[in-house]
Design a protein around this motif. Sequence first.
Motif, short mmCIF file in Angstrom:
data_model
loop_
_atom_site.label_atom_id
_atom_site.label_comp_id
_atom_site.label_asym_id
_atom_site.label_seq_id
_atom_site.Cartn_x
_atom_site.Cartn_y
_atom_site.Cartn_z
N THR A 92 64.58 9.48 37.69
CA THR A 92 65.32 10.74 37.65
C THR A 92 64.67 11.73 36.69
N VAL A 93 64.45 11.29 35.46
CA VAL A 93 63.98 12.25 34.45
C VAL A 93 62.54 12.69 34.75
N GLU A 94 61.78 11.88 35.49
CA GLU A 94 60.41 12.31 35.83
C GLU A 94 60.43 13.53 36.75
N ARG A 95 61.57 13.79 37.41
CA ARG A 95 61.70 15.00 38.24
C ARG A 95 61.94 16.24 37.40
N TYR A 96 62.34 16.05 36.14
CA TYR A 96 62.63 17.18 35.26
C TYR A 96 61.50 17.44 34.27
N ALA A 97 60.72 16.42 33.99
CA ALA A 97 59.80 16.49 32.84
C ALA A 97 58.35 16.26 33.27
N ASP A 98 57.42 16.54 32.35
CA ASP A 98 55.99 16.31 32.59
C ASP A 98 55.47 15.08 31.88
N VAL A 99 56.21 14.63 30.87
CA VAL A 99 55.81 13.45 30.10
C VAL A 99 57.11 12.85 29.53
N LEU A 100 57.16 11.52 29.45
CA LEU A 100 58.37 10.85 28.95
C LEU A 100 58.06 10.12 27.64
N VAL A 101 59.02 10.16 26.72
CA VAL A 101 58.92 9.29 25.55
C VAL A 101 60.16 8.42 25.52
N ILE A 102 59.95 7.12 25.37
CA ILE A 102 61.07 6.18 25.51
C ILE A 102 61.13 5.22 24.33
N ARG A 103 62.34 5.00 23.84
CA ARG A 103 62.59 3.96 22.83
C ARG A 103 63.69 3.06 23.38
N HIS A 104 63.48 1.76 23.28
CA HIS A 104 64.40 0.82 23.94
C HIS A 104 64.44 -0.48 23.14
N PRO A 105 65.60 -1.13 23.08
CA PRO A 105 65.68 -2.37 22.28
C PRO A 105 64.96 -3.56 22.91
N GLU A 115 55.39 1.69 34.56
CA GLU A 115 55.07 1.27 35.93
C GLU A 115 55.96 1.99 36.94
N ALA A 116 57.19 2.32 36.54
CA ALA A 116 58.11 3.00 37.46
C ALA A 116 57.83 4.50 37.54
N SER A 117 57.09 5.03 36.57
CA SER A 117 57.00 6.49 36.42
C SER A 117 55.71 7.06 37.03
N ARG A 118 55.84 8.27 37.60
CA ARG A 118 54.65 8.97 38.10
C ARG A 118 54.05 9.86 37.02
N ILE A 119 54.77 10.04 35.91
CA ILE A 119 54.26 10.89 34.83
C ILE A 119 53.99 10.02 33.59
N PRO A 120 53.17 10.50 32.65
CA PRO A 120 52.83 9.67 31.49
C PRO A 120 54.05 9.23 30.70
N VAL A 121 54.00 7.99 30.22
CA VAL A 121 55.08 7.43 29.40
C VAL A 121 54.52 7.05 28.03
N ILE A 122 55.25 7.45 26.99
CA ILE A 122 54.90 7.09 25.62
C ILE A 122 55.94 6.10 25.11
N ASN A 123 55.46 4.99 24.60
CA ASN A 123 56.35 3.98 24.00
C ASN A 123 56.67 4.38 22.56
N ALA A 124 57.93 4.72 22.31
CA ALA A 124 58.35 5.08 20.94
C ALA A 124 59.04 3.90 20.27
N GLY A 125 58.71 2.69 20.73
CA GLY A 125 59.28 1.48 20.15
C GLY A 125 60.02 0.68 21.20
N ASP A 126 59.53 -0.55 21.47
CA ASP A 126 60.24 -1.45 22.40
C ASP A 126 60.59 -2.72 21.64
N GLY A 127 61.86 -2.81 21.23
CA GLY A 127 62.29 -3.97 20.46
C GLY A 127 61.41 -4.18 19.26
N SER A 128 61.07 -5.45 19.00
CA SER A 128 60.20 -5.71 17.86
C SER A 128 58.73 -5.81 18.27
N ASN A 129 58.41 -5.31 19.46
CA ASN A 129 57.07 -5.48 19.99
C ASN A 129 56.04 -4.46 19.47
#
Length: 306
Positions: A92-105, A115-129
Amino acid sequence: MKRDLVSLEDLDRAALDRYLEMAAVVDACGPAEKAHRLDGRVLGVLFFEPSTRTRLSFETAMLRLGGGAVGFSEVATSSVAKGESLRDTVRTVERYADVLVIRHPREGAARVAAEASRIPVINAGDGSNQHPSQTLLDLYTLRRLFGGLEGLRIALVGDLKYSRTAHSLVQALARFRDIRCLLVSPPPLRLPDYVREGVAGQGVTFEETADLAPAIRTCDVLYVTRIQKERFPDLLEYEKVRHCYHLDASMLAAAPPHLRILHPLPRVDEIDPDVDPTEHARYFDQVGYGVVMRQAILLDLLGVAP
Ligand code: NCD
């Protein structure tokens, strides 16, 4: 082909050097010179976990380059609260934006999003990884402070088990030569073997201790981390280690004058505020470099010269 920033595993030494060079160019540009680089571009902000610096610095980076930001910083205010999947949120949000930044537990969530996104994704923290943009700004801070990274003796202090900032930083430091890492943690919060083994044979050597005193005496850098309360499966275990380190100004009497103290922040009580006015404390300068590095990252992923 779109590119993402998900894990240090994807970045070799040349990629790290390129980000450091781009950040230096952005840093040297006056505000007016870069004010329109990303005119009309939109950053989609998907934050499923609390954040102050990472989210606000990405948004500031985008705004100061002429772009805008949309998104959520609380699950409760998005359709995630209704049960929407991460993949559908991304589609959904890839239809609104040019780049995504995501933080997730959840560890690996940013990879799933990429992998799901057609636009660049930035990892702003995934759990303790992983927390790759933090690591890039940490490297840039070290470069600004010391001129380069090679030969540094760096102590990583605190919760080395759950701190994603420490995991990403170890992987990055291993790409440089002659870095000596002193791992300072209580035994239950040791750096996981998989992180250490992942960089075996690269440019970093490790020593391990639970004692902060030798690190203060012998290191160039203390990289202090917060005990990651929210990652402990059992809060009783957290209670046992929560006060394991408390660095205060009196302890720094034993430090060499050039010792620099970094922290990704937020701090709880691992660094006393009486350290802040000392020459050693550089964690708020580190915060400032966060905007510079995140501008470099946005420009890079959107294919715009700095
Ligand atoms: C860190 C994080 O979220 O991993 N914060 C940050 O992004 N600067 C460190 C922490 O929460 O302790």
